[in-house]
Design a protein around this motif. Sequence first.
Motif, PDB file in Angstrom:
ATOM      1  N   VAL A  11      -1.834   0.414   5.288  1.00  0.00           N
ATOM      2  CA  VAL A  11      -0.812  -0.469   5.190  1.00  0.00           C
ATOM      3  C   VAL A  11      -1.359  -1.896   5.882  1.00  0.00           C
ATOM      4  CG1 VAL A  11       1.539  -1.222   5.683  1.00  0.00           C
ATOM      5  CG2 VAL A  11       1.005   1.273   5.129  1.00  0.00           C
ATOM      6  N   GLY A  46       1.661  -6.318   4.532  1.00  0.00           N
ATOM      7  CA  GLY A  46       2.322  -5.163   4.670  1.00  0.00           C
ATOM      8  C   GLY A  46       2.301  -4.219   3.261  1.00  0.00           C
ATOM      9  N   GLY A  47       1.079  -4.630   2.351  1.00  0.00           N
ATOM     10  CA  GLY A  47       0.728  -3.956   1.186  1.00  0.00           C
ATOM     11  C   GLY A  47      -0.107  -2.926   1.394  1.00  0.00           C
ATOM     12  N   SER A  48      -0.406  -2.191   0.362  1.00  0.00           N
ATOM     13  CA  SER A  48      -1.436  -1.211   0.368  1.00  0.00           C
ATOM     14  C   SER A  48      -2.721  -1.868   0.362  1.00  0.00           C
ATOM     15  CB  SER A  48      -1.169  -0.407  -0.682  1.00  0.00           C
ATOM     16  OG  SER A  48      -2.321   0.518  -1.206  1.00  0.00           O
ATOM     17  N   LEU A  78       1.151   8.293   2.587  1.00  0.00           N
ATOM     18  CA  LEU A  78       1.332   7.874   1.148  1.00  0.00           C
ATOM     19  C   LEU A  78       0.024   7.250   0.647  1.00  0.00           C
ATOM     20  CD1 LEU A  78       3.633   8.099  -0.683  1.00  0.00           C
ATOM     21  CD2 LEU A  78       4.432   5.886   0.020  1.00  0.00           C
ATOM     22  N   ILE A 100       5.245   5.386   6.869  1.00  0.00           N
ATOM     23  CA  ILE A 100       5.863   4.040   6.601  1.00  0.00           C
ATOM     24  C   ILE A 100       6.307   3.769   5.170  1.00  0.00           C
ATOM     25  CG2 ILE A 100       5.078   1.417   6.663  1.00  0.00           C
ATOM     26  CD1 ILE A 100       2.711   2.556   8.579  1.00  0.00           C
ATOM     27  N   PRO A 102       7.417   2.127   2.187  1.00  0.00           N
ATOM     28  CA  PRO A 102       7.223   0.931   1.555  1.00  0.00           C
ATOM     29  C   PRO A 102       8.459   0.535   0.799  1.00  0.00           C
ATOM     30  CG  PRO A 102       6.704   3.090   0.093  1.00  0.00           C
ATOM     31  CD  PRO A 102       7.157   3.485   1.186  1.00  0.00           C
ATOM     32  N   MET A 103       8.461  -1.001   0.529  1.00  0.00           N
ATOM     33  CA  MET A 103       9.728  -1.507  -0.054  1.00  0.00           C
ATOM     34  C   MET A 103      10.583  -0.738  -0.859  1.00  0.00           C
ATOM     35  SD  MET A 103      11.682  -3.885   1.170  1.00  0.00           S
ATOM     36  CE  MET A 103      10.632  -4.814   2.431  1.00  0.00           C
ATOM     37  N   PRO A 104       9.955  -0.065  -1.987  1.00  0.00           N
ATOM     38  CA  PRO A 104      10.747   0.642  -2.901  1.00  0.00           C
ATOM     39  C   PRO A 104      11.745   1.523  -2.149  1.00  0.00           C
ATOM     40  CG  PRO A 104       8.670   0.264  -4.079  1.00  0.00           C
ATOM     41  CD  PRO A 104       8.758  -0.198  -2.505  1.00  0.00           C
ATOM     42  N   ILE A 106      12.662   1.584   0.962  1.00  0.00           N
ATOM     43  CA  ILE A 106      13.420   1.057   1.963  1.00  0.00           C
ATOM     44  C   ILE A 106      15.063   0.486   0.964  1.00  0.00           C
ATOM     45  CG2 ILE A 106      13.810  -1.394   3.137  1.00  0.00           C
ATOM     46  CD1 ILE A 106      10.984  -0.964   4.207  1.00  0.00           C
ATOM     47  N   THR A 107      14.589  -0.145  -0.321  1.00  0.00           N
ATOM     48  CA  THR A 107      15.601  -0.622  -0.963  1.00  0.00           C
ATOM     49  C   THR A 107      16.521   0.863  -1.480  1.00  0.00           C
ATOM     50  OG1 THR A 107      14.211  -0.744  -2.882  1.00  0.00           O
ATOM     51  CG2 THR A 107      14.496  -2.829  -1.282  1.00  0.00           C
ATOM     52  N   ALA A 110      13.201   4.188  -4.533  1.00  0.00           N
ATOM     53  CA  ALA A 110      12.281   5.277  -4.705  1.00  0.00           C
ATOM     54  C   ALA A 110      12.488   6.321  -3.326  1.00  0.00           C
ATOM     55  CB  ALA A 110      10.875   4.977  -4.603  1.00  0.00           C
ATOM     56  N   TYR A 112      10.473   8.594  -0.417  1.00  0.00           N
ATOM     57  CA  TYR A 112       9.460   8.971   0.162  1.00  0.00           C
ATOM     58  C   TYR A 112       8.918  10.336  -0.123  1.00  0.00           C
ATOM     59  CZ  TYR A 112       5.386   8.545   3.383  1.00  0.00           C
ATOM     60  OH  TYR A 112       4.170   8.254   3.927  1.00  0.00           O
TER      61      TYR A 112
END
Lengths: 190, 581
Positions: A11, A46-48, A78, A100, A102-104, A106-107, A110, A112
């Motif tokens: 990340v 913070g992206g892949s 992941l 960690i 990812p945003m999907p 967190i929101t 999706a 984990y």
Amino acid sequence: MKTTNIMIVGVGGQGTLLASKVLGQLFLNEQYDVKVSEVHGMSQRGGSVVTYVRFGETCHSPVICEGEADFILSFEKLEAARYIRCLSPSGIVLTNDQEIAPMPVITGAAEYPHEILQDLSALGARVVSLDALALARQAGSVKAVNIVLLGKLSTFFTFSEEAWLAALEAVIPKKLFEMNRTAFLLGRSA
Amino acid sequence: MRKLMIGNEAVARGLYEAGCSVVSSYPGTPSTEITEFSAGYPEMYCEWAPNEKVAMEVVFGASLQGARSACCMKHVGLNVAADPLFTLSYTGVNGGIVICVADDPGMHSSQNEQDSRHYAKAAKVPMLEPSDSVEAKAFAKLAFELSESFDTPVFLRMCTRIAHAQCPVELEDRILPDKKPYVKQAEKYIMTPANAIRRHPVVEARTEKLREYAETAPINFIEGTGTKLGIITSGTCYQYVKEVFSGDPDIRILKLGMVHPLPDRMLTEFRASVDRCVVIEELDPCIEEHCRALGLSVEGKNLFPVLGEFNQTLVAKAFGKPVTAGPALSAQIPVRPPVMCAGCPHRGLFYVLSKLKLTVLGDIGCYTLGSANPLCAIDSTLCMGASVSGIHGFNKAGGPDTEKNTVCVIGDSTFMHSGMTGLVNIAYNDTKSTVIILDNSITGMTGHQQNPTTGYNIKGDPAAKVDLEALCHALGIPSVRVVDPYNLAECENVIREELAKDVASVIISRRPCALLKYVKAKPALTVDTSACKSCRRCMKLGCPAIHMTAGKAEIDPTLCVGCGVCSQLCAFGAIQGGEDK
């Protein structure tokens, strides 16, 4: 000799670039041809992120493709799964077992996949995982996850411990070397 | 001495070794590090210019003075510098000029995938294209020699996989070129129509001489003696071809180090020497179309895409060669898009914009990430500066109702780059637009470069600091306010007030980037799980430090910098710590 392909995935912000620098320095010191390919900019937030490290007698391409990676050194579970298609049939996944979100996730869009490492093993991939975050903490900084993982990776190569530490010393700022040395050795004996 | 260098560092080294003494650039991925590494050599004067046009014109001036000089930019930056470029081609140089331009196939960090080679042809400027760091250094040096011997600026075209790929490079000494005094030459340097019309034939003749040079230039070479398949390639594609075809006796490769102008005879003879000929080039079919125009029968884009990056597997597949398949997971892996960092000062501002349901014209920078879920606070992103110019058009066409619920956002560096002229237009041609300058005191996305608003130069030494408030007033904006984006209530009130006003306004949202070294993190916030009602309101910030665990909000202490924005959102006081700690 065959070119050895190492993918470093993680990340943005986890220190993958520094890990690739140490590897590049090691292989350079050992008189190999080396290619290290990074991506800077947007994805670092913070992206892949993925870095390719290749060494051998002669390396042409700076990238590693599907089925070509001898090692996937993953800083986050992941991310190991995301790039699993790149693993060669005899390749090894060496991953930090940290999660960690990812945003999907967190929101809430999706889930984990907590059991993802078992899924990778079920595919026939050789998966080695360790709690690099705990070892980094033990060494003195959570930021040393990258060096702990390099320590573990070092056990899959025949280069001497001194050679690894020399590469580390050439890349790491002086005042952080001792802590990183500890992190490396903790990873190496994990 | 052998050193591992990314292509950009190697270019900087090449500039240094060639005796370059002035480098002026605007940062842009993947070109930024050329100038950053250049700044590490005290012998070269280096600067961040406000934009690429300024940078290229600085270099023009330095060249007049007789210095070897270079400007560096990303592909879209070259659009900004296109105006000086086309006429710099006419004036030619005194001291050598190298224009480093970095393309981004695959758009790792760009808003388009344009191919800079078109500029070489259009502006009639020669272009060299290295295929690794070794060539990057060598070509940077050669570019200066060509520039001075052919009296032309010279392009050095990089791309992401050259700019950001390391390989071992042999270092050499810096050799200073002979001094070239400035001599007044009106017919060469004053491009009035009467002079320029006499320079144009000089440019055309120069291209022909360069084409002749290209026929025998050592950087255009043939490898292998095969006759079945010929491959014409350059840059990073050459490496993929070598990876796939090394040791294949049936192959012959024409590797072009100079991609403009192209060597017509060499191409024609090469085509005749092989049964089948394929051009392998990323992005547009520039070389392929040139071959076709010469009447040569070649393949290229029938086998390869015009989109994205290539790699060895893509090349192998195009020729029907077997490739290894990797393990395939059936499970869907959640995507991990880039996000605004924990503590990013832009987040609070975007939360307010999202809450107020405003239309937001956006710009180029980290804050473009405000377009992503869950904030979804941006409506458009076009190019540097377009938010400020765009909101004026949006409001002119939409009228007063639109003005009351539309803002634009632009970063401090982007505002300096090309936002100011749009703001002048708002004042001069009169819309009641509300412009928000996201002043995080740094050029963020490209990795923390100084700019005219930060008070420091490229070396980190103190420099003149643009006073944004005074500047906006001077450009004709009557209402200029400053807010702290960590203070949600203040942001909301000021934005509401400025939108309601019947004048154009600028709101400066001021708070330094949380990643700057001098910005000290506060203690991480914590969630009182007994007070948390699982309403997920804090999750609307899209902060990477906050997630839900067992139905309750949880804050990751390794990521949280204690900005306190989430605690302002929590109606139950469940998030503690931050400001008062």
